[in-house]
Design a protein around this motif. Sequence first.
Motif, PDB file in Angstrom:
ATOM      1  N   UNK A  48       0.912  -1.301   0.224  1.00  0.00           N
ATOM      2  CA  UNK A  48       0.076  -0.071  -0.015  1.00  0.00           C
ATOM      3  C   UNK A  48       0.724   1.074   0.014  1.00  0.00           C
ATOM      4  N   UNK A  49       0.621   2.266   0.917  1.00  0.00           N
ATOM      5  CA  UNK A  49       1.406   3.460   0.768  1.00  0.00           C
ATOM      6  C   UNK A  49       2.398   3.387   1.941  1.00  0.00           C
ATOM      7  N   UNK A  50       2.796   1.982   2.430  1.00  0.00           N
ATOM      8  CA  UNK A  50       3.920   1.802   3.107  1.00  0.00           C
ATOM      9  C   UNK A  50       3.928   1.874   4.828  1.00  0.00           C
ATOM     10  N   UNK A  51       2.681   1.794   5.329  1.00  0.00           N
ATOM     11  CA  UNK A  51       2.877   2.110   6.720  1.00  0.00           C
ATOM     12  C   UNK A  51       3.623   1.085   7.409  1.00  0.00           C
ATOM     13  N   UNK A  52       3.389  -0.341   7.155  1.00  0.00           N
ATOM     14  CA  UNK A  52       4.150  -1.112   7.565  1.00  0.00           C
ATOM     15  C   UNK A  52       5.693  -1.184   7.335  1.00  0.00           C
ATOM     16  N   UNK A  53       5.810  -0.959   6.025  1.00  0.00           N
ATOM     17  CA  UNK A  53       7.257  -0.775   5.690  1.00  0.00           C
ATOM     18  C   UNK A  53       8.130   0.359   6.342  1.00  0.00           C
ATOM     19  N   UNK A  54       7.436   1.270   6.918  1.00  0.00           N
ATOM     20  CA  UNK A  54       8.106   2.388   7.681  1.00  0.00           C
ATOM     21  C   UNK A  54       8.502   1.933   9.084  1.00  0.00           C
ATOM     22  N   UNK A  55       7.297   1.034   9.497  1.00  0.00           N
ATOM     23  CA  UNK A  55       7.687   0.400  11.047  1.00  0.00           C
ATOM     24  C   UNK A  55       8.752  -0.510  10.881  1.00  0.00           C
ATOM     25  N   UNK A  56       8.662  -1.270   9.954  1.00  0.00           N
ATOM     26  CA  UNK A  56       9.866  -2.452   9.632  1.00  0.00           C
ATOM     27  C   UNK A  56      11.137  -1.861   9.590  1.00  0.00           C
ATOM     28  N   UNK A  57      11.347  -0.692   8.804  1.00  0.00           N
ATOM     29  CA  UNK A  57      12.512  -0.090   8.478  1.00  0.00           C
ATOM     30  C   UNK A  57      13.185   0.482   9.743  1.00  0.00           C
ATOM     31  N   UNK A  58      12.065   1.242  10.436  1.00  0.00           N
ATOM     32  CA  UNK A  58      12.333   2.054  11.741  1.00  0.00           C
ATOM     33  C   UNK A  58      12.806   1.192  12.903  1.00  0.00           C
ATOM     34  N   UNK A  59      12.040   0.133  13.089  1.00  0.00           N
ATOM     35  CA  UNK A  59      11.999  -0.811  14.169  1.00  0.00           C
ATOM     36  C   UNK A  59      13.220  -1.553  14.187  1.00  0.00           C
ATOM     37  N   UNK A  60      13.528  -2.352  13.133  1.00  0.00           N
ATOM     38  CA  UNK A  60      14.476  -3.323  12.643  1.00  0.00           C
ATOM     39  C   UNK A  60      15.816  -2.640  12.035  1.00  0.00           C
ATOM     40  N   UNK A  61      15.708  -1.202  11.552  1.00  0.00           N
ATOM     41  CA  UNK A  61      16.849  -0.833  10.851  1.00  0.00           C
ATOM     42  C   UNK A  61      17.236  -1.790   9.723  1.00  0.00           C
ATOM     43  N   UNK A  62      16.194  -2.246   9.036  1.00  0.00           N
ATOM     44  CA  UNK A  62      16.229  -3.262   7.943  1.00  0.00           C
ATOM     45  C   UNK A  62      16.257  -2.397   6.640  1.00  0.00           C
ATOM     46  N   UNK A  63      16.576  -3.224   5.443  1.00  0.00           N
ATOM     47  CA  UNK A  63      16.359  -2.607   4.144  1.00  0.00           C
ATOM     48  C   UNK A  63      15.243  -3.393   3.664  1.00  0.00           C
ATOM     49  N   UNK A  64      14.024  -2.544   3.311  1.00  0.00           N
ATOM     50  CA  UNK A  64      12.768  -3.156   2.803  1.00  0.00           C
ATOM     51  C   UNK A  64      12.479  -2.817   1.613  1.00  0.00           C
ATOM     52  N   UNK A  65      12.291  -3.840   0.739  1.00  0.00           N
ATOM     53  CA  UNK A  65      11.655  -3.732  -0.577  1.00  0.00           C
ATOM     54  C   UNK A  65      10.308  -3.834  -0.545  1.00  0.00           C
ATOM     55  N   UNK A  66       9.714  -2.508  -0.849  1.00  0.00           N
ATOM     56  CA  UNK A  66       8.370  -2.535  -0.705  1.00  0.00           C
ATOM     57  C   UNK A  66       7.580  -2.291  -1.994  1.00  0.00           C
ATOM     58  N   UNK A  67       6.653  -3.376  -2.094  1.00  0.00           N
ATOM     59  CA  UNK A  67       5.929  -3.645  -3.565  1.00  0.00           C
ATOM     60  C   UNK A  67       4.744  -3.606  -3.394  1.00  0.00           C
ATOM     61  N   UNK A  68       4.052  -2.952  -4.225  1.00  0.00           N
ATOM     62  CA  UNK A  68       2.399  -2.586  -4.593  1.00  0.00           C
ATOM     63  C   UNK A  68       2.223  -2.629  -5.929  1.00  0.00           C
ATOM     64  N   UNK A  69       1.011  -3.051  -6.509  1.00  0.00           N
ATOM     65  CA  UNK A  69       0.471  -2.938  -7.769  1.00  0.00           C
ATOM     66  C   UNK A  69       0.159  -1.292  -8.025  1.00  0.00           C
ATOM     67  N   UNK A  70      -0.265  -0.770  -7.222  1.00  0.00           N
ATOM     68  CA  UNK A  70      -0.580   0.762  -7.502  1.00  0.00           C
ATOM     69  C   UNK A  70       0.586   1.513  -7.443  1.00  0.00           C
ATOM     70  N   UNK A  71       0.522   2.064  -8.594  1.00  0.00           N
ATOM     71  CA  UNK A  71       1.715   3.381  -8.902  1.00  0.00           C
ATOM     72  C   UNK A  71       1.521   4.602  -8.074  1.00  0.00           C
ATOM     73  N   UNK A  72      -0.060   4.851  -7.751  1.00  0.00           N
ATOM     74  CA  UNK A  72      -0.157   5.950  -6.951  1.00  0.00           C
ATOM     75  C   UNK A  72       0.039   5.563  -5.545  1.00  0.00           C
ATOM     76  N   UNK A  73      -0.098   4.361  -4.848  1.00  0.00           N
ATOM     77  CA  UNK A  73       0.457   4.106  -3.649  1.00  0.00           C
ATOM     78  C   UNK A  73       2.011   4.293  -3.356  1.00  0.00           C
ATOM     79  N   UNK A  74       2.348   3.752  -4.554  1.00  0.00           N
ATOM     80  CA  UNK A  74       4.018   3.657  -4.575  1.00  0.00           C
ATOM     81  C   UNK A  74       4.618   5.143  -4.532  1.00  0.00           C
TER      82      UNK A  74
END
Length: 252
Positions: A48-74
């Motif tokens: 989607x618009x990345x709410x979980x991606x931000x949490x994952x990257x922030x909490x875990x200091x990880x590299x997140x490949x965030x994928x969605x079908x919607x170009x507007x969300x990305x």
Amino acid sequence: MNELDLIFDLHLRNDRQGPGSAAETNRAIDLARLDSKSPLAIADIGCGTGASSVVLATTLHAHVSAVDFSASFIERLRAEVASRGMQDHIEPIVGNMEALPYGDAQFDVIWSEGAIYNMGFAAGLRAWRRFIRPGGIIAVSEITWTTAHRPTAIEEHWTREYPSITTASTNLQRIEEEGYEPIGMFFLPRDCWEAAYYEPISAGIPAFLERHDNSDAARSIVAAEQAEMALYQEYGAWFGYAFYIARKINDA
């Protein structure tokens, strides 16, 4: 603008495009025992618009490949990533979850909140398994019956809309059958549906209708969303999103 574009537009300005919350994402992180001291590679599929991606990257200091079908969300996620200075941690990608552009065993973790239903639970587990390193984690939320028996009205609705819906015990068996060891599961609380998901949609409906000149197509989208909200209000005790966390078993 077609029906899918209208749906994307209704949800674009909201933090989440499905039930969930930062607290429950972090709860799943804790249950999976992911270590912020390790440089994890994570794919967030159907982000989607990345709410979980931000949490994952922030909490875990990880590299997140965030994928969605919607170009507007990305596009919105890219703007969010830039504003937060997180370009080194989140890579937004427009892509199809059924044809991910990744190599075998590329990720420590596959994450997907409220999106695996687009492929079907078992099909998603099967297709995404090859992208996870041996011993890596898959964490997904899936619409699930909370009880073995339900009122006829809600049974008929979900059988029509998503025939694969089943109980948590059956989904845990599916996890094992697809080559994973279940670690745990939990149901999202009601506020993940009501406060985090439905209330922002309701608040945005007047502006959405105005943007689309109160067209029949736009009003049809709104009617469908309101019908879903009413369904949850009446029958939410019998279904919900369950978060499933499992570990990939090494191939023999």
